[in-house]
Design a protein around this motif. Sequence first.
Motif, PDB file in Angstrom:
ATOM      1  N   SER A   1       2.664  -0.652   4.017  1.00 14.12           N
ATOM      2  CA  SER A   1       2.174  -1.928   4.557  1.00 14.12           C
ATOM      3  C   SER A   1       1.911  -2.894   3.398  1.00 14.12           C
ATOM      4  O   SER A   1       1.564  -2.463   2.295  1.00 14.12           O
TER       5      SER A   1
ATOM      6  N   LEU B   1       0.864  -1.185   0.000  1.00 21.11           N
ATOM      7  CA  LEU B   1       0.000   0.000   0.000  1.00 21.11           C
ATOM      8  C   LEU B   1       0.900   1.234   0.000  1.00 21.11           C
ATOM      9  O   LEU B   1       2.104   1.144   0.263  1.00 21.11           O
TER      10      LEU B   1
ATOM     11  N   ASN C   1       1.334   3.434   2.093  1.00 20.68           N
ATOM     12  CA  ASN C   1       2.032   3.692   3.360  1.00 20.68           C
ATOM     13  C   ASN C   1       3.087   2.627   3.666  1.00 20.68           C
ATOM     14  O   ASN C   1       3.702   2.646   4.729  1.00 20.68           O
TER      15      ASN C   1
HETATM   16  C1  LIG Z   1      -1.654   1.529   5.906  1.00 15.06           C
HETATM   17  O1  LIG Z   1      -2.877   1.817   5.299  1.00 15.06           O
HETATM   18  C2  LIG Z   1      -3.871   0.804   5.488  1.00 15.06           C
HETATM   19  C3  LIG Z   1      -5.077   1.183   4.654  1.00 15.06           C
HETATM   20  O2  LIG Z   1      -5.416   2.487   4.885  1.00 15.06           O
HETATM   21  C4  LIG Z   1      -4.200   0.668   6.960  1.00 15.06           C
HETATM   22  O3  LIG Z   1      -5.150  -0.344   7.164  1.00 15.06           O
HETATM   23  C5  LIG Z   1      -2.925   0.314   7.694  1.00 15.06           C
HETATM   24  O4  LIG Z   1      -3.179   0.269   9.098  1.00 15.06           O
HETATM   25  C6  LIG Z   1      -1.836   1.339   7.418  1.00 15.06           C
HETATM   26  N1  LIG Z   1      -0.588   0.876   7.988  1.00 15.06           N
HETATM   27  C7  LIG Z   1       0.057   1.549   8.906  1.00 15.06           C
HETATM   28  C8  LIG Z   1       1.314   0.942   9.422  1.00 15.06           C
HETATM   29  O5  LIG Z   1      -0.342   2.620   9.324  1.00 15.06           O
END
Ligand SMILES: *[C@@H]1O[C@H](CO)[C@@H](O)[C@H](O)[C@H]1NC(C)=O
Length: 472
Positions: A350, A346, A348
């Motif tokens: 992840s 993703l 971010n």
């Molecule tokens: C990254 O984005 C996803 C989808 O928005 C979210 O579920 C996830 O918790 C995020 N990861 C972090 C490490 O913040």
Amino acid sequence: MILLGVLALAAQYVAATTAAASNYSAAVGWYASWHEPDVPLSSVLWSKYTHMTYAFACVLSVVLDHKLKVNSVPTVDPKSISLADSDQELLPQFVAAAHKNVGCKGGAVNRRLGGSQFYSSNLGSASNRTSFVKSVTNLIQKYNLDLVDFDWEYPGVQGLGCNTISTSDTQNFLSMLQELRASPIASNITLTAATAVVPFPTTNTSLVPQFATVLDWIAPMVYDLSWNWTAGSPQIQRALPSSPARRLLARSAVEAWVAAGIPHSKIVLGVPAYGHSFNVNATEAFLASSSFANATQLTPYPPYDTLNHTIGDKWDSTGGTDQCGRFWGPAGTWDFWALVDAGYLLANGSAAPGVPYQWDACSSTPYLYAEKHGVLISYDDPRSFTAKGAFVRANGLAGFSMWEVGGDPKGVLLDAILSAPANASLAITPSAAIPSPSAPTAGSNGALTQRVGRWISSYLCLLLLAVCWSMN
Ligand SMILES: *[C@@H]1O[C@H](CO)[C@@H](O)[C@H](O)[C@H]1NC(C)=O
Ligand SMILES: *[C@@H]1O[C@H](CO)[C@@H](O)[C@H](O)[C@H]1NC(C)=O
Ligand SMILES: *[C@@H]1O[C@H](CO)[C@@H](O)[C@H](O)[C@H]1NC(C)=O
Ligand SMILES: *[C@@H]1O[C@H](CO)[C@@H](O)[C@H](O)[C@H]1NC(C)=O
Ligand SMILES: *[C@@H]1O[C@H](CO)[C@@H](O)[C@H](O)[C@H]1NC(C)=O
Ligand SMILES: *[C@@H]1O[C@H](CO)[C@@H](O)[C@H](O)[C@H]1NC(C)=O
Ligand SMILES: *[C@@H]1O[C@H](CO)[C@@H](O)[C@H](O)[C@H]1NC(C)=O
Ligand SMILES: *[C@@H]1O[C@H](CO)[C@@H](O)[C@H](O)[C@H]1NC(C)=O
Ligand SMILES: *[C@@H]1O[C@H](CO)[C@@H](O)[C@H](O)[C@H]1NC(C)=O
Ligand SMILES: *[C@@H]1O[C@H](CO)[C@@H](O)[C@H](O)[C@H]1NC(C)=O
């Protein structure tokens, strides 16, 4: 020309008000000029860095390694450090952009692996060193540089396979830096070196500490290293791309350089915004114990095809022949942005839903299985960059240097390392003396990386085995 390595430019934010950089005295990015079409200067997150280094000043005409663009003719003449045509236009724009951004400064580096062919002979005599110093000071003046970063791969150690090499390389490198530092033109310039994870080889232990008096910092490049994880063979025999062993390698690299006489405050951790892939078939990729259709539990260190790397992202290449006549296939590298673009991560960082992902506690890095490509990818994400930042801060290092700026165009990894808290449990406590590596003999680049792997294994293996294999 050849020469050395690369020229990187440094952009230095004079204003300490650059909030994002305040946790580090050096938050450095290497900018790969050949990716400028994808990473225009206007897109660079200048305000998040303290220094920006333009790579490279000296480029070659052949493909030498998968990361380097080669577009001018190698030379053995120390008087002729020069830039490819495209760089002659871009470098001044880079310096101007850096300076416009809160007084960023510009610097230059000599090239890495492929550009080090004649480093040794360029510095091989007093007159050659003087010519070389003159070339560097000319570049500083012509391009208004603030930093020169030397990326010699490697003094006293064979790099590409056909480099000139001498047992006096470390001494000659030091002598050149002393002469350069003594020049009025370079006296106020930031001088740095990108280095291997082991100290420069020398029989005179008083030499390495002297580098700390002429260089502002060294940046051990703690990447492109990995295990030989052939089943049942957990030796670190091979330094390949990327790494399940990065965190411990960072630790051992810092310990080794400190033991050799470089203070913590003059060490910058080299960190990668890319990962490497390994060809692993889908059967081998998942644990047998979870071999049902919904299995997502990845096998740690699975067997992989050591002869065949599938091409990585669009910045990878199908390979070519280097100036030693050696053919290289694709590197299998994946930049952080490309893992996002391909849908494996993703935005971010992840893992995307459904993508088999695992965190490797030994190296503090993640890996994932890219089913479409049939490869296991060892890479870095915000969590691993946070761990690296915590390590840098806990040990009082000067900062970090990321290869390459364009790998993380939105600054996702960058933000993670910039905001990492110090983590006292990562502090290096004085440990047993680290054996210094013996100087290797000539060999191909592959042989070099294997040697580096063996050096590392000489003082890391027990620790790694203890930590990593207990996970199984
Ligand atoms: C990254 O984005 C996803 C989808 O928005 C979210 O579920 C996830 O918790 C995020 N990861 C972090 C490490 O913040
Ligand atoms: C000095 O540089 C020249 C090339 O200009 C090279 O031929 C010579 O071997 C170098 N000298 C040493 C001692 O390396
Ligand atoms: C170094 O000093 C010279 C001469 O005073 C000056 O022009 C130049 O800008 C300085 N460079 C740096 C990086 O401070
Ligand atoms: C080691 O290097 C130092 C500094 O260059 C020098 O003073 C000393 O004589 C050298 N020692 C040997 C054994 O060469
Ligand atoms: C990995 O280790 C195995 C067993 O020791 C060896 O046969 C193989 O050549 C090694 N592979 C690499 C890439 O070093
Ligand atoms: C995967 O590799 C294993 C051993 O290397 C082999 O036995 C198996 O047939 C391979 N599976 C596929 C789907 O290629
Ligand atoms: C995965 O599949 C197995 C066998 O079909 C099943 O027993 C198990 O509950 C499934 N696990 C999950 C997390 O769905
Ligand atoms: C290399 O691996 C890829 C992906 O697994 C495969 O498509 C290709 O045929 C392999 N090439 C060779 C020469 O084995
Ligand atoms: C400096 O590190 C702290 C954590 O120790 C973090 O909260 C802060 O955001 C960082 N500062 C910047 C400018 O990133
Ligand atoms: C600090 O590092 C240790 C060792 O890796 C880790 O177990 C711990 O969770 C870290 N603490 C924080 C607050 O991240």
